[in-house]
Design an enzyme around this catalytic site. Structure first.
Site, PDB file in Angstrom:
ATOM      1  N   HIS A 101     -39.700   2.510  -0.022  1.00 43.21           N
ATOM      2  CA  HIS A 101     -39.566   1.776   1.386  1.00 43.21           C
ATOM      3  C   HIS A 101     -39.895   0.417   0.975  1.00 43.21           C
ATOM      4  O   HIS A 101     -41.028   0.149   0.057  1.00 43.21           O
ATOM      5  CB  HIS A 101     -40.471   2.119   2.421  1.00 43.21           C
ATOM      6  N   HIS A 103     -39.475  -4.255   2.067  1.00 45.45           N
ATOM      7  CA  HIS A 103     -38.887  -5.363   3.082  1.00 45.45           C
ATOM      8  C   HIS A 103     -38.452  -6.271   1.803  1.00 45.45           C
ATOM      9  O   HIS A 103     -38.395  -7.738   2.629  1.00 45.45           O
ATOM     10  CB  HIS A 103     -39.838  -5.699   3.884  1.00 45.45           C
ATOM     11  N   ASP A 126     -20.797   1.044  -8.697  1.00 43.08           N
ATOM     12  CA  ASP A 126     -21.660   1.774  -9.923  1.00 43.08           C
ATOM     13  C   ASP A 126     -22.549   2.772  -8.994  1.00 43.08           C
ATOM     14  O   ASP A 126     -22.537   3.905  -9.121  1.00 43.08           O
ATOM     15  CB  ASP A 126     -22.017   1.131 -10.941  1.00 43.08           C
ATOM     16  N   HIS A 166     -35.727  -4.065  10.282  1.00 45.07           N
ATOM     17  CA  HIS A 166     -36.788  -3.453   9.396  1.00 45.07           C
ATOM     18  C   HIS A 166     -36.548  -3.723   8.001  1.00 45.07           C
ATOM     19  O   HIS A 166     -37.368  -4.632   7.571  1.00 45.07           O
ATOM     20  CB  HIS A 166     -36.890  -2.013   9.815  1.00 45.07           C
ATOM     21  N   TYR A 220     -22.062   6.889 -17.834  1.00 42.82           N
ATOM     22  CA  TYR A 220     -22.720   5.931 -18.235  1.00 42.82           C
ATOM     23  C   TYR A 220     -24.165   6.216 -18.939  1.00 42.82           C
ATOM     24  O   TYR A 220     -24.496   7.249 -18.425  1.00 42.82           O
ATOM     25  CB  TYR A 220     -23.077   5.038 -16.934  1.00 42.82           C
TER      26      TYR A 220
END
Ligand SMILES: [Zn+2]
Length: 225
Positions: A101, A103, A126, A166, A220
């Protein structure tokens, strides 16, 4: 804990502590915001960042081990305030081994506008296989954020969701993959913002997006051993 479990938890404490350094290196976090967690494979446990500790002070021994209800099993500090969201994702998505997580600025700007990032770049095709979706607004505490993440990402190619008003949550098969998704999400969000500022981004054909996604996900990189 058994010897095997001790060794696995020790390895993940080290990995999760080190991966927090990548959030700093790629400028995805301010102060103590942001967090990484890893599922302990085959166990109802996860390793996650402690709450409110400076990035400079994160070490393997102050990572927190929680069960998948977010209850601390091993650790002296309180776990991240986002622990409930991470735990919900692990309970609902057994294939997920890592959650991140942040910001991060550009991606969170899209979240503030409640706008998915449309796929106008090969790099986004991709990694994300299409748009990076927006999830619902949800208050911290309880399962609402976790429910929003799971509802948005289930059946979606993107390993990243922009939770409205958020920030970014990403998932991966392990914590390193989830960190990579967070880095790439911010990179794509920044370029998409710049493109929008310059003019009107040119749409890509769905067949090209599909082809790029398939190649990158399956071909890849270096061949295996
Ligand atoms: Zn947050």
């Amino acid at each position: 804990m058994t010897l095997d479990l001790d060794a696995e938890v020790a390895r993940l404490r080290e990995q999760v502590a080190a991966l927090h350094g990548e959030l700093v290196r790629y400028n995805l976090v301010a102060w103590t915001a942001g967090n990484v967690s890893a599922r302990v494979p085959g166990r109802e446990l996860m390793v996650i960042k402690p709450s409110g500790v400076s990035y400079d002070d994160l070490r393997p021994d102050n990572m927190i081990v929680c069960d998948l209800d977010g209850v601390v099993v091993d650790g002296d500090l309180s776990p991240s305030s986002d622990t409930a969201a991470h735990a919900y994702v692990y309970r609902a998505m057994p294939e997920v081994g890592g959650v991140v997580h942040t910001h991060s600025g550009y991606a969170t700007a899209w979240a503030a506008c409640g706008e998915a990032i449309p796929c106008h770049l090969t790099a986004q095709a991709d990694e994300f296989g299409g748009e990076i979706p927006v999830g619902p607004f949800a208050l911290i505490g309880g399962d609402d954020i976790g429910k929003g993440i799971v509802a948005t990402l289930s059946g979606h190619r993107s390993p990243a969701v922009l939770m409205r008003n958020h920030g970014v949550f990403t998932i991966g098969r392990d914590a390193r993959s989830a960190v990579k998704a967070a880095v790439m999400c911010e990179d794509v969000a920044r370029t998409a913002y710049l493109a929008r500022s310059l003019g009107t981004p040119v749409p890509m054909a769905q067949a090209d997006i599909d082809s790029l996604y398939h190649r990158y996900q399956n071909v890849y990189g270096q061949p295996g051993p």
